[in-house]
Design an enzyme around this catalytic site. Structure first.
Site, PDB file in Angstrom:
ATOM      1  N   GLN A  34       0.847  -1.190   0.000  1.00 21.21           N
ATOM      2  CA  GLN A  34       0.000   0.000   0.000  1.00 21.21           C
ATOM      3  C   GLN A  34       0.884   1.242   0.000  1.00 21.21           C
ATOM      4  O   GLN A  34       1.807   1.348   0.809  1.00 21.21           O
ATOM      5  CB  GLN A  34      -0.922   0.036   1.224  1.00 21.21           C
ATOM      6  CG  GLN A  34      -1.933   1.183   1.151  1.00 21.21           C
ATOM      7  CD  GLN A  34      -2.748   1.344   2.412  1.00 21.21           C
ATOM      8  OE1 GLN A  34      -2.262   1.888   3.388  1.00 21.21           O
ATOM      9  NE2 GLN A  34      -3.989   0.861   2.390  1.00 21.21           N
ATOM     10  N   TYR A  89      -6.096  11.122   4.069  1.00 21.13           N
ATOM     11  CA  TYR A  89      -4.745  11.347   3.554  1.00 21.13           C
ATOM     12  C   TYR A  89      -4.821  12.137   2.247  1.00 21.13           C
ATOM     13  O   TYR A  89      -5.903  12.576   1.845  1.00 21.13           O
ATOM     14  CB  TYR A  89      -4.012  10.014   3.418  1.00 21.13           C
ATOM     15  CG  TYR A  89      -3.793   9.345   4.759  1.00 21.13           C
ATOM     16  CD1 TYR A  89      -3.019   9.951   5.745  1.00 21.13           C
ATOM     17  CD2 TYR A  89      -4.409   8.129   5.069  1.00 21.13           C
ATOM     18  CE1 TYR A  89      -2.837   9.355   6.990  1.00 21.13           C
ATOM     19  CE2 TYR A  89      -4.232   7.519   6.314  1.00 21.13           C
ATOM     20  CZ  TYR A  89      -3.447   8.157   7.274  1.00 21.13           C
ATOM     21  OH  TYR A  89      -3.282   7.570   8.500  1.00 21.13           O
ATOM     22  N   ARG A  98      -7.939  -5.323  12.913  1.00 22.20           N
ATOM     23  CA  ARG A  98      -7.798  -5.554  14.348  1.00 22.20           C
ATOM     24  C   ARG A  98      -7.933  -7.032  14.745  1.00 22.20           C
ATOM     25  O   ARG A  98      -7.177  -7.496  15.607  1.00 22.20           O
ATOM     26  CB  ARG A  98      -8.799  -4.682  15.116  1.00 22.20           C
ATOM     27  CG  ARG A  98      -8.458  -3.200  15.098  1.00 22.20           C
ATOM     28  CD  ARG A  98      -9.584  -2.340  15.673  1.00 22.20           C
ATOM     29  NE  ARG A  98     -10.726  -2.298  14.771  1.00 22.20           N
ATOM     30  CZ  ARG A  98     -11.893  -1.728  15.074  1.00 22.20           C
ATOM     31  NH1 ARG A  98     -12.073  -1.178  16.271  1.00 22.20           N
ATOM     32  NH2 ARG A  98     -12.882  -1.699  14.188  1.00 22.20           N
TER      33      ARG A  98
END
Length: 364
Positions: A97, A166, A316
């Protein structure tokens, strides 16, 4: 869920994806540490179909946090190749990524952060500088070169990060992007940098190298990207040949409606972007990867059966249980042990690496 499948030219052993997150386990120059390489090896051994790396910055001014992975220089290719090799040795696949943090960088750069417009960042209070046209073109090339490095390091794919506030996410947002040139105004212009980047990646990394994108279904902040515009961008990306779209949502200013929501403690709280995925999937033919609060195999099965998504991204739960997918594949269908307390993200600040604080004995 456990059948072999494909994204572009990439063959995967199942439909489960480790969604990218920052581990803060890289060297100062962005090279992965031995511990980070071993983390990816363990995820691959745990039978995750596709591992998406923590976000790698494409230029020094695009760095978000200390310890962040980097893909900004050719000198990093040998170290990145160690990550890819570790995953391949265990039979997995890995995508790099790539990102520019924009105004959301938290490291001291010694100069203003780069953003589409000079709008104060609501996450950290910084005032970025508006990027001139020549800088935008330079950033596009930085992404393309980072993708080329990913291929040379033997990664299986690259994913452009255009979500969560972002740089590319802020270009898509009418709140953050107040430009009056060809990169601002209507969504066709606000998305221009994303389209140009994907085209440049194809030129530098090859048309057969799988290209993925992570994008918000909407920003949920009351002023940013809305679902209608996001769906238009996704349709246009599909027309331009994107191989898969990972659908997320939220920015830090959305607070409780941000990308990482707490208390996923019952089935109806799972997959909190599911309704958007249902809508988007009706108008898209390329694979849709859904992230956000997946905790049980039953939920993934339901979403797959209704055709709302073809791949399922978890973050998570795989911090808590790196072998979760293997456990499910072997017949133990009990839900993830992750309690969605989000203390794992505190571990980055407190311990310098990403880990489940409950296992570490520091649950709060």
């Amino acid at each position: 869920l456990f059948q072999q499948c494909r994204i572009g030219t990439m063959e995967l052993r199942n439909r489960f994806v480790r969604s990218a997150t920052n581990e803060s386990m890289a060297e100062d120059n962005g090279a992965p540490t031995d511990a980070l390489v071993e983390l990816y090896r363990r995820l691959s051994r745990g039978e995750v179909g596709l591992i998406i790396s923590g976000f790698a910055y494409v230029r020094p001014r695009g760095k978000a946090v200390k310890g962040q992975l980097g893909a900004w220089d050719d000198s990093l290719i040998p170290a990145l190749s160690r990550m890819a090799r570790a995953v391949h040795d265990e039979g997995g696949r890995i995508a790099l990524q790539i990102v520019h943090a924009g105004a959301q960088g938290h490291v001291d750069l010694g100069q203003p952060r780069e953003a589409p417009s000079a709008v104060e960042d609501r996450a950290n209070g910084s005032m970025p500088e508006a990027m001139p046209i020549e800088t935008i073109r330079s950033v596009v090339e930085d992404f393309a070169q980072a993708a080329r490095r990913a291929r040379e390091a033997d990664f299986d794919a690259v994913q452009v990060h255009a979500a969560h506030g972002y740089l590319f996410s802020s270009f898509l947002s009418p709140y953050c992007n107040r430009r009056d040139d060809e990169y601002g105004g209507p969504i066709e212009n606000r998305a221009r940098i994303v389209f140009e980047t994907c085209e440049a990646i194809r030129e530098r990394a090859g048309s057969d190298f799988p290209l993925l994108i992570k994008i918000n279904c909407e920003d949920f902040d009351g002023a940013g990207l809305q679902s209608e515009d996001s769906l238009w961008v996704c349709r246009e990306l599909e027309r331009r040949g994107i191989d898969a779209i990972e659908l997320s949502g939220g920015v830090p200013a959305a607070k409780l409606n941000g990308p990482v929501r707490a208390r996923i403690d019952r089935p109806e709280r799972e997959a909190y972007f599911r309704d958007h995925a249902r809508r988007f999937s009706k108008q898209l033919k390329r694979p849709l990867m859904l992230v956000g609060g997946l905790r049980s195999i039953e939920t993934a099965e339901e979403i797959l059966a209704e055709g709302a998504a073809g791949f399922f991204s978890l973050c998570r739960p795989l911090i808590r249980e790196p072998e979760l997918i293997q456990r499910w594949s072997l017949g133990d269908r009990s839900k993830s042990q992750c309690e969605s307390c989000n203390r794992c993200f505190s571990s980055v600040r407190e311990r310098g690496s990403l880990q489940c604080m409950k296992i570490a004995g520091h649950a709060g």
